[in-house]
Design a protein around this motif. Sequence first.
Motif, PDB file in Angstrom:
ATOM      1  N   VAL A   1      63.275 -11.149  40.630  1.00 33.25           N
ATOM      2  CA  VAL A   1      62.132 -10.453  41.214  1.00 33.25           C
ATOM      3  C   VAL A   1      62.626  -9.666  42.418  1.00 33.25           C
ATOM      4  O   VAL A   1      63.180 -10.226  43.358  1.00 33.25           O
TER       5      VAL A   1
ATOM      6  N   GLU B   1      57.161 -13.380  43.200  1.00 32.62           N
ATOM      7  CA  GLU B   1      57.717 -13.108  44.521  1.00 32.62           C
ATOM      8  C   GLU B   1      59.246 -13.154  44.423  1.00 32.62           C
ATOM      9  O   GLU B   1      59.800 -13.810  43.533  1.00 32.62           O
ATOM     10  N   PRO B   2      59.945 -12.472  45.336  1.00 33.66           N
ATOM     11  CA  PRO B   2      61.417 -12.535  45.315  1.00 33.66           C
ATOM     12  C   PRO B   2      61.946 -13.969  45.349  1.00 33.66           C
ATOM     13  O   PRO B   2      63.002 -14.251  44.761  1.00 33.66           O
ATOM     14  N   GLU B   3      61.198 -14.861  45.999  1.00 32.90           N
ATOM     15  CA  GLU B   3      61.619 -16.268  46.080  1.00 32.90           C
ATOM     16  C   GLU B   3      61.568 -16.976  44.731  1.00 32.90           C
ATOM     17  O   GLU B   3      62.088 -18.090  44.590  1.00 32.90           O
ATOM     18  N   ASP B   4      60.933 -16.375  43.745  1.00 30.65           N
ATOM     19  CA  ASP B   4      60.889 -16.949  42.398  1.00 30.65           C
ATOM     20  C   ASP B   4      62.151 -16.636  41.593  1.00 30.65           C
ATOM     21  O   ASP B   4      62.317 -17.139  40.483  1.00 30.65           O
TER      22      ASP B   4
ATOM     23  N   ASN C   1      51.937 -12.604  39.792  1.00 30.28           N
ATOM     24  CA  ASN C   1      52.134 -12.343  41.214  1.00 30.28           C
ATOM     25  C   ASN C   1      53.498 -12.862  41.676  1.00 30.28           C
ATOM     26  O   ASN C   1      53.606 -13.585  42.665  1.00 30.28           O
TER      27      ASN C   1
ATOM     28  N   SER D   1      54.651 -24.317  45.616  1.00 25.83           N
ATOM     29  CA  SER D   1      55.056 -22.920  45.787  1.00 25.83           C
ATOM     30  C   SER D   1      54.538 -22.005  44.686  1.00 25.83           C
ATOM     31  O   SER D   1      54.542 -20.778  44.855  1.00 25.83           O
TER      32      SER D   1
ATOM     33  N   ARG E   1      49.527 -19.263  40.868  1.00 28.80           N
ATOM     34  CA  ARG E   1      50.220 -18.084  40.337  1.00 28.80           C
ATOM     35  C   ARG E   1      50.788 -18.326  38.939  1.00 28.80           C
ATOM     36  O   ARG E   1      50.870 -17.404  38.132  1.00 28.80           O
TER      37      ARG E   1
ATOM     38  N   SER F   1      61.973  -6.935  45.647  1.00 32.16           N
ATOM     39  CA  SER F   1      60.912  -6.619  46.612  1.00 32.16           C
ATOM     40  C   SER F   1      60.671  -5.118  46.692  1.00 32.16           C
ATOM     41  O   SER F   1      61.422  -4.321  46.138  1.00 32.16           O
TER      42      SER F   1
ATOM     43  N   ALA G   1      58.162  -7.349  42.701  1.00 35.13           N
ATOM     44  CA  ALA G   1      57.221  -8.292  43.299  1.00 35.13           C
ATOM     45  C   ALA G   1      55.789  -7.907  42.920  1.00 35.13           C
ATOM     46  O   ALA G   1      55.433  -6.719  42.916  1.00 35.13           O
ATOM     47  N   GLY G   2      55.010  -8.920  42.597  1.00 44.75           N
ATOM     48  CA  GLY G   2      53.651  -8.696  42.138  1.00 44.75           C
ATOM     49  C   GLY G   2      53.516  -8.616  40.632  1.00 44.75           C
ATOM     50  O   GLY G   2      52.393  -8.635  40.109  1.00 44.75           O
TER      51      GLY G   2
END
Length: 126
Positions: free
Chosen positions: A124, A88-91, A86, A64, A68, A126, A14-15
């Motif tokens: 991705v 995110e795990p949701e990606d 950037n 969403s 980014r 976390s 993440a990031g």
Amino acid sequence: QLELVESGGGSVQAGGSLRLSCVTTGLFMGANRFMAWFRQAPGNEREGVAAVYTGDQKTYFADSVKGRFAISWDDPERTLYLQMNNLEPEDTAMYYCAAGKFGRGRWADKGWYDWWGQGTQVTVSS
């Protein structure tokens, strides 16, 4: 032969950042169209992430990913890019390149797109 080939996926924390590429061959560009990235996570519908209209390079993003992700179309190279920052795990999803019908339709509607790549996995953690 018409072909869309994605690359650039992988596993990041993440990031982190990734840049996806989609090389197109045999795609007729005599008129303008949307070139887009979609993604699909297990158990979810395929959703539009970003698109660029080749006629004016105007870009469109899902809420969403706004701020980014960046999308671009290199016309001489017939290559579509997606810069993802950037993350995110949701990606996490399989990301697909798509070429739309001629004209400015509904960019996020997967039914507007006639040609698809095989996908590249983005994971991705976390």
